[in-house]
Design a protein around this motif. Structure first.
Motif, PDB file in Angstrom:
ATOM      1  N   SER A  52      -0.966   2.835   6.021  1.00 26.63           N
ATOM      2  CA  SER A  52       0.059   3.358   5.109  1.00 26.63           C
ATOM      3  C   SER A  52      -0.192   4.807   4.704  1.00 26.63           C
ATOM      4  O   SER A  52       0.748   5.571   4.475  1.00 26.63           O
ATOM      5  CB  SER A  52       0.145   2.462   3.862  1.00 26.63           C
ATOM      6  OG  SER A  52       0.464   1.130   4.242  1.00 26.63           O
ATOM      7  N   GLY A  53      -1.443   5.190   4.580  1.00 24.44           N
ATOM      8  CA  GLY A  53      -1.750   6.594   4.259  1.00 24.44           C
ATOM      9  C   GLY A  53      -1.361   7.491   5.427  1.00 24.44           C
ATOM     10  O   GLY A  53      -0.729   8.536   5.248  1.00 24.44           O
TER      11      GLY A  53
ATOM     12  N   ARG B  37     -11.297  -4.174   2.568  1.00 23.78           N
ATOM     13  CA  ARG B  37     -10.721  -2.955   3.128  1.00 23.78           C
ATOM     14  C   ARG B  37     -11.778  -2.194   3.905  1.00 23.78           C
ATOM     15  O   ARG B  37     -12.889  -2.019   3.420  1.00 23.78           O
ATOM     16  CB  ARG B  37     -10.263  -2.018   1.998  1.00 23.78           C
ATOM     17  CG  ARG B  37      -8.958  -2.380   1.365  1.00 23.78           C
ATOM     18  CD  ARG B  37      -8.749  -1.487   0.143  1.00 23.78           C
ATOM     19  NE  ARG B  37      -7.463  -1.751  -0.456  1.00 23.78           N
ATOM     20  CZ  ARG B  37      -6.389  -0.964  -0.360  1.00 23.78           C
ATOM     21  NH1 ARG B  37      -6.471   0.195   0.286  1.00 23.78           N
ATOM     22  NH2 ARG B  37      -5.262  -1.304  -0.924  1.00 23.78           N
TER      23      ARG B  37
ATOM     24  N   ASP C 152     -10.328   3.500   5.750  1.00 23.71           N
ATOM     25  CA  ASP C 152      -9.700   2.337   5.124  1.00 23.71           C
ATOM     26  C   ASP C 152      -8.502   1.935   5.985  1.00 23.71           C
ATOM     27  O   ASP C 152      -7.569   2.725   6.165  1.00 23.71           O
ATOM     28  CB  ASP C 152      -9.260   2.697   3.693  1.00 23.71           C
ATOM     29  CG  ASP C 152      -8.671   1.490   2.961  1.00 23.71           C
ATOM     30  OD1 ASP C 152      -7.932   0.689   3.580  1.00 23.71           O
ATOM     31  OD2 ASP C 152      -8.929   1.355   1.768  1.00 23.71           O
TER      32      ASP C 152
ATOM     33  N   LEU D 284       0.729   4.159  -2.932  1.00 21.67           N
ATOM     34  CA  LEU D 284       0.513   5.582  -2.681  1.00 21.67           C
ATOM     35  C   LEU D 284       1.698   6.419  -3.163  1.00 21.67           C
ATOM     36  O   LEU D 284       1.530   7.512  -3.701  1.00 21.67           O
ATOM     37  CB  LEU D 284       0.244   5.810  -1.193  1.00 21.67           C
ATOM     38  CG  LEU D 284      -1.072   5.194  -0.688  1.00 21.67           C
ATOM     39  CD1 LEU D 284      -1.130   5.218   0.836  1.00 21.67           C
ATOM     40  CD2 LEU D 284      -2.278   5.936  -1.278  1.00 21.67           C
TER      41      LEU D 284
ATOM     42  N   LEU E  31      -1.803  12.328  -1.165  1.00 19.94           N
ATOM     43  CA  LEU E  31      -2.856  11.643  -0.410  1.00 19.94           C
ATOM     44  C   LEU E  31      -4.263  12.097  -0.760  1.00 19.94           C
ATOM     45  O   LEU E  31      -5.223  11.702  -0.101  1.00 19.94           O
ATOM     46  CB  LEU E  31      -2.621  11.844   1.092  1.00 19.94           C
ATOM     47  CG  LEU E  31      -1.373  11.166   1.652  1.00 19.94           C
ATOM     48  CD1 LEU E  31      -1.148  11.580   3.106  1.00 19.94           C
ATOM     49  CD2 LEU E  31      -1.474   9.650   1.553  1.00 19.94           C
TER      50      LEU E  31
ATOM     51  N   SER F  55      -8.723   5.427   0.221  1.00 18.64           N
ATOM     52  CA  SER F  55      -8.341   6.836   0.402  1.00 18.64           C
ATOM     53  C   SER F  55      -7.857   7.103   1.807  1.00 18.64           C
ATOM     54  O   SER F  55      -7.941   6.245   2.690  1.00 18.64           O
ATOM     55  CB  SER F  55      -9.542   7.741   0.133  1.00 18.64           C
ATOM     56  OG  SER F  55     -10.375   7.798   1.275  1.00 18.64           O
ATOM     57  N   ASN F  56      -7.403   8.319   2.031  1.00 18.80           N
ATOM     58  CA  ASN F  56      -6.931   8.719   3.352  1.00 18.80           C
ATOM     59  C   ASN F  56      -7.998   9.451   4.162  1.00 18.80           C
ATOM     60  O   ASN F  56      -7.698  10.069   5.173  1.00 18.80           O
ATOM     61  CB  ASN F  56      -5.690   9.612   3.209  1.00 18.80           C
ATOM     62  CG  ASN F  56      -4.777   9.558   4.416  1.00 18.80           C
ATOM     63  OD1 ASN F  56      -4.444   8.457   4.876  1.00 18.80           O
ATOM     64  ND2 ASN F  56      -4.407  10.708   4.954  1.00 18.80           N
TER      65      ASN F  56
ATOM     66  N   GLU G 174       0.828  -1.209   0.000  1.00 11.98           N
ATOM     67  CA  GLU G 174       0.000   0.000   0.000  1.00 11.98           C
ATOM     68  C   GLU G 174       0.863   1.261   0.000  1.00 11.98           C
ATOM     69  O   GLU G 174       0.540   2.255  -0.659  1.00 11.98           O
ATOM     70  CB  GLU G 174      -0.935  -0.013   1.221  1.00 11.98           C
ATOM     71  CG  GLU G 174      -1.902   1.139   1.314  1.00 11.98           C
ATOM     72  CD  GLU G 174      -3.088   1.039   0.371  1.00 11.98           C
ATOM     73  OE1 GLU G 174      -3.087   0.156  -0.520  1.00 11.98           O
ATOM     74  OE2 GLU G 174      -4.007   1.859   0.502  1.00 11.98           O
TER      75      GLU G 174
ATOM     76  N   THR H  50      -5.119   2.402   4.380  1.00 11.30           N
ATOM     77  CA  THR H  50      -4.723   3.744   3.966  1.00 11.30           C
ATOM     78  C   THR H  50      -4.701   4.637   5.211  1.00 11.30           C
ATOM     79  O   THR H  50      -3.689   4.715   5.895  1.00 11.30           O
ATOM     80  CB  THR H  50      -5.676   4.252   2.862  1.00 11.30           C
ATOM     81  OG1 THR H  50      -5.943   3.191   1.946  1.00 11.30           O
ATOM     82  CG2 THR H  50      -5.038   5.394   2.084  1.00 11.30           C
ATOM     83  N   LYS H  51      -5.807   5.275   5.531  1.00  7.76           N
ATOM     84  CA  LYS H  51      -5.817   6.155   6.705  1.00  7.76           C
ATOM     85  C   LYS H  51      -5.458   5.395   7.980  1.00  7.76           C
ATOM     86  O   LYS H  51      -4.879   5.962   8.906  1.00  7.76           O
ATOM     87  CB  LYS H  51      -7.203   6.802   6.843  1.00  7.76           C
ATOM     88  CG  LYS H  51      -7.318   7.830   7.970  1.00  7.76           C
ATOM     89  CD  LYS H  51      -6.363   9.003   7.795  1.00  7.76           C
ATOM     90  CE  LYS H  51      -6.598  10.106   8.811  1.00  7.76           C
ATOM     91  NZ  LYS H  51      -5.412  11.008   8.909  1.00  7.76           N
TER      92      LYS H  51
END
Lengths: 347, 347, 347, 347
Positions: free
Chosen positions: C321-322, C245, C314, C26, C340, C291-292, C22, C317-318
């Motif tokens: 990894s985000g 996710r 997510d 990104l 992001l 998404s973040n 991920e 992500t948030k």
């Protein structure tokens, strides 16, 4: 293979919905029920196999209009019609035909409660009085003698299976019960709505009727208050998850896990369909899929005096059509488990 | 509820895999079979409900080692062991016990073909000779008298149901048959592999064993060549799709749709489990889920003289464990359909 | 397309897991980051495209062993290694390289708490002291100056986004907070476990780490107690649902919905990634997928003085990894939102 | 963050469908496009975030009626309207606004072919003549100078990516091409149809438009015949599978795998979005999800002289909205890959 002398003649009113199709699926292998009429007003004239090709192998009557059914030949009618329609239809079913209603029309005994939750006056209040609430495990004796049984809501059934014995045994605080449901999509029926599309629901999850708006609360209020002998109001929020069948109900209660587990295990020790897991174990929704079973587990929380009770059933089977057949079995003097012992489908 | 005098004693060897669990699920409501032994070498000593909690409601023997089974008490053993293991085990089952093998070990009659597709010498060639190929609809008479029946591959069953009658009737070109399969994941068993994880398979699809590498081709080659009286080699490529149960097989053939449809409809007109749809209609995989049925449809292509034949079945039921019970019914002198008429689960 | 003068050199340690992949996804469109090293011990020597073919189009270094990385060329390392391994590895990363750790190793400041939740002594307690907790919206200033940032648990992030402002504003009762999570499967990583198989998780749902056993409770206890200035212990139970996710968190709190909504809307009014919905609306998990962003909604319960707060993000992500890139942006002096702002993927 | 001087003003007509939403998603991070108008006739007046809450974070114009758009301010309009509606609308767009149409209205150059496949006369035949077919990799030069580009069908794009180079290179037999597609559900749009419901599609798969009825055949016929210089008619049958995004196309062709692979590898060697895998490897649908990439693999069949070519792309991105932006980039003089290099989303 069925012995025609011993079988009971069955009609399904509103057979074109999911609960109608599920009734047919279960009756397919029921030893003592024979389907003699299937109604589906907008689809009258069609074969059931056109509406539900998975029933193609069965020899079934074509869908007809309700007025074309000769009820003198019908021992018992399952009524799987939409709410409100049920009342009007059942009023006209001759009293020689027993009725199991799967709609919400006769679940609430109090006309005021009905009006509050369903937004209109009941049109058959005398039947409403007569109807027996269809949670078999708790209304068994009345169901045996009933002419009209009102199937419970599928969420309402799940919540009651985990909470009724706890309220009855007095082992939990009545003012802090929280019930969080994870609900599969078939509970919404075959309705054409955007949020029920595969592309929208895959990888999705969301709460709905949040904060006390769900109509099944009417049933919880009625039943829990009756058991407790005082007003009981729980918090209840269902969430839709990307699954087709099943309800997983998580109840957060104030009570000792040991006492809670004992109350459940004791209440259901002789029940053929309700299985209480060993303390500390929790059930999987898929482990009851397609069956009439309900699994329940109890786990203590790290916070002293609180515990989590999780129950699961298949909304179309134990939550609706399976329950209906279980009740019909009793009403017809059959073995309660007849046609309902098929194992869950896993994987 | 089962009449113990009339029931046959059943053992399931290798009960901890999906086909083993599916056998138990189906036998749960079988009128004349009683499970007396369940083996699972690595899980010996465990209760079946620990391995498969969806079977919790059943009264089953604990998992044991094969050597602990007293076969003198076993009328018929289902062998759901991995390929190669089956050979070794079945050799030692006393001849008084009938055997339905669900592995690939006895599907190929020719030891050379076995070696080619499975990469090693067969260790029980005398049994290999004796075994009857278990595609019930085409080997019914031999199965009735058999002591050892070899269940077919699930992909092989699907392909044969749509192609055998066409080859037999001579209505298609034998050199241009293409078979494209869409396969659900339970066919891979409970194996722990990355590409079988939910997160990897959701929204995924891919071909595997592409271009003629799949072992079920051994069965196609054997059977189709035998029917045609000459070598027949088809193109066959399976694709994994994000579903749990089911195989949808699309065959592209050179032949007139009318003749093709007639050949199929005629071949299966008295079969209880194979349903040929009206010309121009195609089946849905979910319409047979969880059942022993197979649906087949034929559609003409826009190109003169070509048509598409699509067939579908549940890989765990009609493609494996349901087929096995169908064969066992015949071997035990029971009604062929006993315990297998449950309707598909939809939705 | 990236300006090589302005880009920062990035290493990802443990790139073969989902959070590693991920990060690469990104960074693919990040304007100011360039990947110079990817480690994956057991897969050293392989191309990333072999492990994750969806990254095939990218020009990436092959996977290597950590000891083969020249950190003098690395501005910032993301450490996506398993818990416990992280401590050992990060100790040896030269102090000229900034580190964002995605494991659990530096989330808990108190060595005793670490030992309680993770079952062993911390092997780098001095780093533990230095590490800044990576919940960007609440530790922004410290993160800017940090050399080592500890990414939060994904469940811990979700719960904190909905609860921190309520605890800080004093608008809810601290002793009755219940947090019920619906969690997608990628949070479990690429681990090979039976219950993560597609065939087992489809149509399934179940609670796990029930009743206060989940390690992310260590973070809740630490953070909520710090905000409140007293011990705060919440009830927290996650449930796995058949999705890949996302986390949907439902908090049941005692507090007025109006005050609760105001506290959240006010706390996040200038936040680019946290979106508070109008009162009475609730978020969908799929509306933040990939998404973040984090969406939060507040609904009053029918019981006076109680409300339901639902938040979703997510997890990859948030939740992981985000968030890590958001923190890295701050540590490197970049725009916090750089790379992001991609929109969620729906449907 | 976008430089307003360098950005081009974009309108999306029919923004309330999936392809409209996908255009917005992609433009969210496009460096040189700014959305100035969004139309949605039945939803005019609503905010985009009400129709698609996943776009909540974006600052977007409200949905309007097409007649309320001031096209003098619009450099390029994406037209994501239903078939037939597009013709009528595009006729009235001033010629100063470039148009990328995502409907089927301008894909077929021959009015007779249009009538045959779409059942009615074309209402803008002069525009039909002017329109350039939007398969970027093969019409790049004409697209650069075009005022109206007709986006291809998503199935048509997938089939052409794998077959065009083979027909052009003369390495396969033209009379025996078979194309079998596995198609995710978002290709059907947000239409409310029973078979698109989650409960019906989960665990399902079925062929549709079988045997040459699918309209995208009009595109195959037009394009393949033009390349070959003679009539080419392929067999093409799509199958719906339980996935949201993606098309996996399996082509069965007569030709040597080596020559086939070379023709593809050579044709796409400089293409940024088309990736040909090493011989013998086949692509996964999920490995391109959410991206503008297309992966292609070639495997030899066991039958001499035949091979299987499998290609995959995301129907909403490379098959529709991503392709549209790729074309718009060229028409506006931008870098062809601008805004399209985001990595696929896996898992």
């Amino acid at each position: 293979m069925k012995d025609s002398i011993m079988t009971h003649k069955i009609a399904i009113l509103g057979a074109s919905g999911y609960t109608g199709a599920e009734l047919v699926r279960l009756i397919a292998t029921h030893p003592s029920m024979e389907i003699v009429a299937l109604s589906g007003d907008r689809k009258a004239g069609m074969e059931m196999a056109q509406v539900y090709p998975h029933l193609r192998h069965m020899d079934l009557p074509a869908l007809c209009k309700i007025e074309d059914i000769d009820f003198s030949d019908v021992d018992l009618a399952f009524c799987a019609l939409p709410h409100a329609t049920s009342q009007a239809v059942i009023k006209d079913v001759p009293s020689t035909t027993k009725v199991v209603d799967l709609s919400a029309d006769f679940r609430l005994r109090d006309p005021e409660a009905y009006k509050k939750w369903y937004g209109k006056e009941h049109s058959a209040p005398e039947l409403q009085k007569e109807a027996v609430y269809g949670l078999t495990e708790f209304y068994r004796d009345q169901i045996k003698d009933a002419r009209l049984v009102a199937g419970t809501g599928c969420n309402a059934a799940t919540g009651q299976f985990i909470l009724r014995p706890l309220i009855a045994a007095g082992v939990i605080d009545l003012d802090t019960i929280i019930l969080d449901l994870k609900v599969a999509v078939s509970g919404a029926g075959r309705a054409l709505k955007e949020h029920l599309l595969f592309g929208e629901l895959e990888d999705n999850a969301f709460g709905y009727a949040i904060g006390g708006q769900h109509r099944h609360l009417g049933e919880f209020d009625q039943e829990f208050s009756a058991i407790a002998g005082r007003d009981v109001r729980i918090q209840f929020t269902p969430h839709l998850i990307p699954a087709t069948r099943g309800i997983l109900a998580t109840a957060y209660v104030s009570g000792e896990a040991g006492a809670v587990h004992y109350a459940l295990a004791n209440a259901y020790k002789d029940e053929p369909f309700i299985k209480v897991l060993p303390t500390g174990e929790a059930p999987n929704m898929k482990h009851v899929r397609g069956s009439n079973f309900c699994h329940i587990g109890v786990v203590a929380d790290r916070i002293e005096g609180r515990c989590i009770v999780i129950g699961t059933l298949d909304n179309l089977t134990k939550g609706s059509s399976g329950q209906a057949i279980q009740n019909a079995n009793l009403m017809l003097g059959l073995e309660e488990t007849a046609g309902l012992m098929n194992a869950p489908m896993f994987p």
